[in-house]
Design an enzyme around this catalytic site. Structure first.
Site: not given
Ligand code: PLP
Length: 393
Positions: A190, A210-212, A337, A80-81
């Site tokens: 989310q 995001s997959g996870h 994070c 997702g990042t």
């Molecule tokens: N955006 C949101 C709202 C998230 O909650 C997260 C992860 O917690 C991310 C982006 C980032 O996703 P990823 O962990 O797949 O990089």
């Protein structure tokens, strides 16, 4: 590996699903099968490669069905990042000649906030809109900031710390009405699999997932890019993903994310209402057992069913977290994070929480398998810990 495993002979209640979810067994099996048996490179022209390419096509369709778009509008990424970074930097690079202004909110994930800060260093002007005390950003406040040189508005669908659902449709419509050339990116990490999303029916140009977070593996994500929107790639290389995202695709991970998307789609249809009632019951139980607790998430329909954030004055977040772990309950002291950074949440600070409420904020986050019984037990345990910790003072 065995030495790292958590002892599951004891009762375990996992309430940190916003940090990550348990991979569906079917998704894990597909990943292993693909890794072992269908190991071709999707760019290879022979049969083994074509087989891998077909796996990507199936997964692309499964993800597209979950968010309601065409298969060709889904691009696979590493997380997702990456999707968030790519959406912002890709639009900035492709359309920077139109202007140098973007709008976002103060409660975004760091992958948006830090990318916006990077763009500011490159000469972009960025407005960060604050939320109200419920954690919801007003659509009017965003729309008011739109200018002729606004290239992009980026807003999350559901906040990862509070579950606050943002007024995405109203923002998209208002932004487009004021400046039809402004792109609208939504961080849906989310929201995907938690809310029914039909992205093609919404005024959204780009959506990250995001997959996870949907019971797929870590290390795979996707970006929906509406037909006609152009993005400059983040990575230079072999031109995979129609030339938009170079790097040999993570075929096992993507296949598993596809299965997870399909299963999540079904669970969402069957269980969303039931889960909203489960969440409501948990909030009511906390309020009844600990009358001075502060619920930091919006209630009822303004909050997504899978997140409850609450503060218990006088009980530091980490203390509650560790006591609950002893009782077999796993929660988070903020987003995954930020938890290790030992800083109070920027989200809840923007919502205007007091220092005391910030220091005692915790997040409980659910999956479709979380039960009312588990949450009744959790509320009882929280009440016991709160009583005990306060008695020391
Ligand atoms: N955006 C949101 C709202 C998230 O909650 C997260 C992860 O917690 C991310 C982006 C980032 O996703 P990823 O962990 O797949 O990089």
């Amino acid at each position: 590996m065995k030495s790292l495993m958590i002892d599951k002979t004891e009762q375990m209640i996992y309430l940190d699903n916003s940090a990550t979810t348990q991979v569906y067994p079917e998704a894990a099996k597909v990943a292993i099968d693909v890794m072992r048996e269908m190991y071709g490179n999707p760019s290879s022209l022979h049969g083994v490669g074509i087989q891998a390419e077909k796996i990507l096509t199936v997964a692309r369709q499964q993800v597209a069905a979950l968010v309601g778009c065409k298969r060709e509008e889904i691009f696979f990424t590493g997380c997702g990042t990456e999707s968030n970074n790519w959406a912002l930097k890709g639009i900035a690079d492709a359309y920077g000649v139109r202007g140098k202004h973007m709008i976002t909110t103060a409660i975004e994930h760091p992958s948006i906030l830090e990318t916006m800060k990077y763009l500011q260093q490159k000469g972009w002007e960025v407005d960060f809109i604050a939320p109200d005390e419920q954690g919801i950003v007003s659509a009017e406040a965003v729309i008011e900031k739109v200018r002729q040189d606004t290239v992009l508005v980026s807003m999350m669908f559901v906040n990862n710390e509070t579950g606050a659902i943002q007024p995405i449709e109203a923002v998209g419509k208002g932004v487009k009405a004021k400046n039809p050339q402004t792109f609208f990116h939504v961080d849906g990490v989310q929201a995907v699999g938690k809310l029914p999303i039909q992205v093609n029916r919404l005024p959204i140009d780009l959506l990250s997932g995001s997959g996870h977070k949907i019971h797929g593996p870590k290390g795979v994500g996707f970006l929906y890019v509406a037909k006609g929107v152009r993005l400059i790639p983040l990575l230079a290389g072999g031109g995979q993903e129609q030339g938009w995202r170079s790097g040999t695709e993570n075929v096992p991970g993507i296949a598993a994310m596809g299965i997870a998307a399909e299963k999540t789609c079904k669970a969402l249809k069957e269980k969303q209402e039931q889960m909203a009632a489960v969440r409501h019951g948990f909030i009511a139980a906390l309020q009844e057992k600990i009358p001075d607790c502060r619920i930091n998430s919006p209630q009822e329909k303004k909050g997504a069913w899978h997140i409850v954030n609450a503060s218990f004055p006088g009980v530091p977040s980490e203390v509650l977290l560790h006591y609950l772990e002893d009782a077999g309950i796993y929660i988070s002291a903020g987003s995954a994070c930020s938890a290790r950074k030992k800083q109070h949440s920027h989200v809840m600070r923007a919502q205007g929480l007091t220092e005391e409420a910030l220091a005692s904020a915790v997040r409980f986050s659910f999956s479709f398998d979380t039960t009312a019984e588990e949450l009744t037990y959790t509320a009882e345990q929280v009440a016991e810990v709160v009583r005990e910790v306060r008695s020391f003072r």
